[in-house]
Motif scaffolding. Structure first.
Motif, PDB file in Angstrom:
ATOM      1  N   MET A  42     -19.120 -13.111  -2.142  1.00 45.14           N
ATOM      2  CA  MET A  42     -17.901 -13.009  -2.920  1.00 45.14           C
ATOM      3  C   MET A  42     -16.796 -12.466  -2.015  1.00 45.14           C
ATOM      4  SD  MET A  42     -17.229 -10.975  -6.460  1.00 45.14           S
ATOM      5  CE  MET A  42     -17.821  -9.433  -5.879  1.00 45.14           C
ATOM      6  N   ASP A  43     -15.655 -13.120  -2.023  1.00 37.27           N
ATOM      7  CA  ASP A  43     -14.521 -12.726  -1.202  1.00 37.27           C
ATOM      8  C   ASP A  43     -13.528 -11.953  -2.058  1.00 37.27           C
ATOM      9  OD1 ASP A  43     -13.035 -12.599   1.122  1.00 37.27           O
ATOM     10  OD2 ASP A  43     -11.883 -14.382   0.597  1.00 37.27           O
ATOM     11  N   ILE A  44     -13.223 -10.725  -1.642  1.00 31.97           N
ATOM     12  CA  ILE A  44     -12.304  -9.864  -2.382  1.00 31.97           C
ATOM     13  C   ILE A  44     -10.958  -9.873  -1.684  1.00 31.97           C
ATOM     14  CG2 ILE A  44     -11.868  -7.519  -3.168  1.00 31.97           C
ATOM     15  CD1 ILE A  44     -14.870  -7.064  -3.058  1.00 31.97           C
ATOM     16  N   THR A  45      -9.912 -10.181  -2.434  1.00 27.36           N
ATOM     17  CA  THR A  45      -8.561 -10.105  -1.880  1.00 27.36           C
ATOM     18  C   THR A  45      -7.949  -8.765  -2.261  1.00 27.36           C
ATOM     19  OG1 THR A  45      -7.600 -11.149  -3.833  1.00 27.36           O
ATOM     20  CG2 THR A  45      -8.230 -12.597  -2.010  1.00 27.36           C
ATOM     21  N   ILE A  46      -7.161  -8.228  -1.349  1.00 29.40           N
ATOM     22  CA  ILE A  46      -6.521  -6.941  -1.575  1.00 29.40           C
ATOM     23  C   ILE A  46      -5.166  -6.959  -0.882  1.00 29.40           C
ATOM     24  CG2 ILE A  46      -7.638  -5.878   0.414  1.00 29.40           C
ATOM     25  CD1 ILE A  46      -7.814  -3.325  -1.283  1.00 29.40           C
ATOM     26  N   GLU A  47      -4.133  -6.519  -1.602  1.00 31.96           N
ATOM     27  CA  GLU A  47      -2.802  -6.446  -1.006  1.00 31.96           C
ATOM     28  C   GLU A  47      -2.101  -5.204  -1.551  1.00 31.96           C
ATOM     29  OE1 GLU A  47      -0.374  -9.569  -3.796  1.00 31.96           O
ATOM     30  OE2 GLU A  47      -1.662 -10.382  -2.231  1.00 31.96           O
ATOM     31  N   PRO A  48      -1.380  -4.490  -0.711  1.00 32.13           N
ATOM     32  CA  PRO A  48      -0.731  -3.248  -1.158  1.00 32.13           C
ATOM     33  C   PRO A  48       0.445  -3.514  -2.078  1.00 32.13           C
ATOM     34  CG  PRO A  48      -0.190  -3.712   1.118  1.00 32.13           C
ATOM     35  CD  PRO A  48      -1.200  -4.730   0.709  1.00 32.13           C
ATOM     36  N   ILE A  49       0.665  -2.584  -2.981  1.00 31.69           N
ATOM     37  CA  ILE A  49       1.825  -2.612  -3.859  1.00 31.69           C
ATOM     38  C   ILE A  49       2.782  -1.533  -3.362  1.00 31.69           C
ATOM     39  CG2 ILE A  49       2.668  -2.237  -6.204  1.00 31.69           C
ATOM     40  CD1 ILE A  49      -0.036  -3.204  -7.216  1.00 31.69           C
ATOM     41  N   VAL A  50       3.966  -1.949  -2.907  1.00 33.50           N
ATOM     42  CA  VAL A  50       4.943  -1.005  -2.375  1.00 33.50           C
ATOM     43  C   VAL A  50       6.151  -1.020  -3.306  1.00 33.50           C
ATOM     44  CG1 VAL A  50       6.326  -0.355  -0.379  1.00 33.50           C
ATOM     45  CG2 VAL A  50       4.132  -1.497  -0.053  1.00 33.50           C
ATOM     46  N   THR A  51       6.132  -0.119  -4.276  1.00 34.85           N
ATOM     47  CA  THR A  51       7.239   0.042  -5.208  1.00 34.85           C
ATOM     48  C   THR A  51       7.672   1.504  -5.190  1.00 34.85           C
ATOM     49  OG1 THR A  51       5.736   0.477  -7.046  1.00 34.85           O
ATOM     50  CG2 THR A  51       6.437  -1.806  -6.733  1.00 34.85           C
ATOM     51  N   GLU A  52       8.715   1.802  -5.899  1.00 31.60           N
ATOM     52  CA  GLU A  52       9.209   3.176  -5.947  1.00 31.60           C
ATOM     53  C   GLU A  52       8.186   4.096  -6.615  1.00 31.60           C
ATOM     54  OE1 GLU A  52      13.188   5.509  -7.576  1.00 31.60           O
ATOM     55  OE2 GLU A  52      13.174   3.335  -7.438  1.00 31.60           O
ATOM     56  N   LYS A  53       7.572   3.638  -7.681  1.00 33.63           N
ATOM     57  CA  LYS A  53       6.580   4.448  -8.383  1.00 33.63           C
ATOM     58  C   LYS A  53       5.342   4.674  -7.518  1.00 33.63           C
ATOM     59  CE  LYS A  53       4.082   4.612 -12.745  1.00 33.63           C
ATOM     60  NZ  LYS A  53       3.823   3.928 -14.013  1.00 33.63           N
ATOM     61  N   ALA A  54       4.896   3.630  -6.810  1.00 33.83           N
ATOM     62  CA  ALA A  54       3.729   3.756  -5.943  1.00 33.83           C
ATOM     63  C   ALA A  54       4.012   4.684  -4.767  1.00 33.83           C
ATOM     64  CB  ALA A  54       3.305   2.383  -5.447  1.00 33.83           C
ATOM     65  N   THR A  55       5.232   4.664  -4.252  1.00 27.42           N
ATOM     66  CA  THR A  55       5.599   5.545  -3.154  1.00 27.42           C
ATOM     67  C   THR A  55       5.621   7.007  -3.597  1.00 27.42           C
ATOM     68  OG1 THR A  55       6.942   3.758  -2.264  1.00 27.42           O
ATOM     69  CG2 THR A  55       7.320   5.929  -1.353  1.00 27.42           C
ATOM     70  N   LYS A  56       6.053   7.268  -4.817  1.00 28.29           N
ATOM     71  CA  LYS A  56       6.026   8.632  -5.344  1.00 28.29           C
ATOM     72  C   LYS A  56       4.601   9.139  -5.483  1.00 28.29           C
ATOM     73  CE  LYS A  56      10.362   8.580  -7.889  1.00 28.29           C
ATOM     74  NZ  LYS A  56      10.990   8.638  -9.216  1.00 28.29           N
ATOM     75  N   LEU A  57       3.675   8.262  -5.918  1.00 25.17           N
ATOM     76  CA  LEU A  57       2.268   8.648  -6.006  1.00 25.17           C
ATOM     77  C   LEU A  57       1.707   8.977  -4.628  1.00 25.17           C
ATOM     78  CD1 LEU A  57       0.593   6.211  -8.564  1.00 25.17           C
ATOM     79  CD2 LEU A  57       0.735   8.677  -8.698  1.00 25.17           C
ATOM     80  N   THR A  58       2.108   8.211  -3.638  1.00 25.33           N
ATOM     81  CA  THR A  58       1.634   8.445  -2.285  1.00 25.33           C
ATOM     82  C   THR A  58       2.135   9.779  -1.758  1.00 25.33           C
ATOM     83  OG1 THR A  58       1.606   6.074  -1.866  1.00 25.33           O
ATOM     84  CG2 THR A  58       1.612   7.500   0.042  1.00 25.33           C
ATOM     85  N   ASP A  59       3.390  10.089  -1.999  1.00 28.56           N
ATOM     86  CA  ASP A  59       3.970  11.333  -1.497  1.00 28.56           C
ATOM     87  C   ASP A  59       3.381  12.562  -2.179  1.00 28.56           C
ATOM     88  OD1 ASP A  59       5.540   9.842   0.179  1.00 28.56           O
ATOM     89  OD2 ASP A  59       7.309   9.909  -1.127  1.00 28.56           O
ATOM     90  N   LYS A  60       3.183  12.502  -3.502  1.00 24.70           N
ATOM     91  CA  LYS A  60       2.720  13.667  -4.243  1.00 24.70           C
ATOM     92  C   LYS A  60       1.202  13.855  -4.178  1.00 24.70           C
ATOM     93  CE  LYS A  60       6.345  14.118  -7.665  1.00 24.70           C
ATOM     94  NZ  LYS A  60       6.654  14.171  -9.091  1.00 24.70           N
ATOM     95  N   LEU A  61       0.441  12.775  -4.386  1.00 27.25           N
ATOM     96  CA  LEU A  61      -1.004  12.899  -4.580  1.00 27.25           C
ATOM     97  C   LEU A  61      -1.849  12.250  -3.494  1.00 27.25           C
ATOM     98  CD1 LEU A  61      -1.025  12.082  -8.399  1.00 27.25           C
ATOM     99  CD2 LEU A  61      -1.082  14.326  -7.344  1.00 27.25           C
ATOM    100  N   ASN A  62      -1.216  11.691  -2.444  1.00 28.60           N
ATOM    101  CA  ASN A  62      -1.941  10.985  -1.380  1.00 28.60           C
ATOM    102  C   ASN A  62      -2.767   9.834  -1.968  1.00 28.60           C
ATOM    103  OD1 ASN A  62      -2.335  10.638   1.330  1.00 28.60           O
ATOM    104  ND2 ASN A  62      -4.076  12.016   1.446  1.00 28.60           N
ATOM    105  N   ARG A  63      -2.158   9.107  -2.915  1.00 25.55           N
ATOM    106  CA  ARG A  63      -2.814   8.017  -3.637  1.00 25.55           C
ATOM    107  C   ARG A  63      -2.054   6.719  -3.361  1.00 25.55           C
ATOM    108  NH1 ARG A  63      -3.819   9.644  -9.544  1.00 25.55           N
ATOM    109  NH2 ARG A  63      -5.264  10.990  -8.448  1.00 25.55           N
ATOM    110  N   TYR A  64      -2.775   5.677  -2.987  1.00 26.40           N
ATOM    111  CA  TYR A  64      -2.179   4.390  -2.640  1.00 26.40           C
ATOM    112  C   TYR A  64      -2.543   3.356  -3.701  1.00 26.40           C
ATOM    113  CZ  TYR A  64      -1.382   6.545   1.854  1.00 26.40           C
ATOM    114  OH  TYR A  64      -0.957   7.383   2.847  1.00 26.40           O
TER     115      TYR A  64
END
Length: 96
Positions: free
Chosen positions: A1-23
């Motif tokens: 099974m081939d799994i595709t994965i692509e990052p979501i780079v939005t303002e809300k996702a960036t705030k999660l990354t800055d505060k909680l180290n969550r991508y």
């Protein structure tokens, strides 16, 4: 099974990354948390602490045009919130 994965780079996702180290990633609908964790660790060489998933349902869309009303919908997808270890980061732009 081939799994595709692509990052979501939005303002809300960036705030999660800055505060909680969550991508945020958009993943295949049939991927489970263990597969997502192993793929992220292999691709980005980080230690994954936690993986949360959510299924985002599609929205109905309609618009008026010269030829009349057009109806359609956006597709639903699965979103993964990945928490990485303390002091580790993921650089999305290193492959460009």
């Amino acid at each position: 099974m081939d799994i595709t994965i692509e990052p979501i780079v939005t303002e809300k996702a960036t705030k999660l990354t800055d505060k909680l180290n969550r991508y945020t990633f958009r993943v295949s609908p049939d991927a489970n948390k263990y597969q997502i964790k192993s793929l992220i660790e292999k691709l980005y060489d980080v230690k994954v602490v936690n993986v949360n998933t959510a299924v985002v349902r599609g929205k109905n869309k309609s618009r008026w045009t010269k030829s009349g009303l057009l109806k359609g919908s956006t597709s639903s997808y699965k979103k993964a919130y990945v928490t990485v270890g303390e002091g580790q980061t993921i650089d999305f732009y290193s492959n460009l």
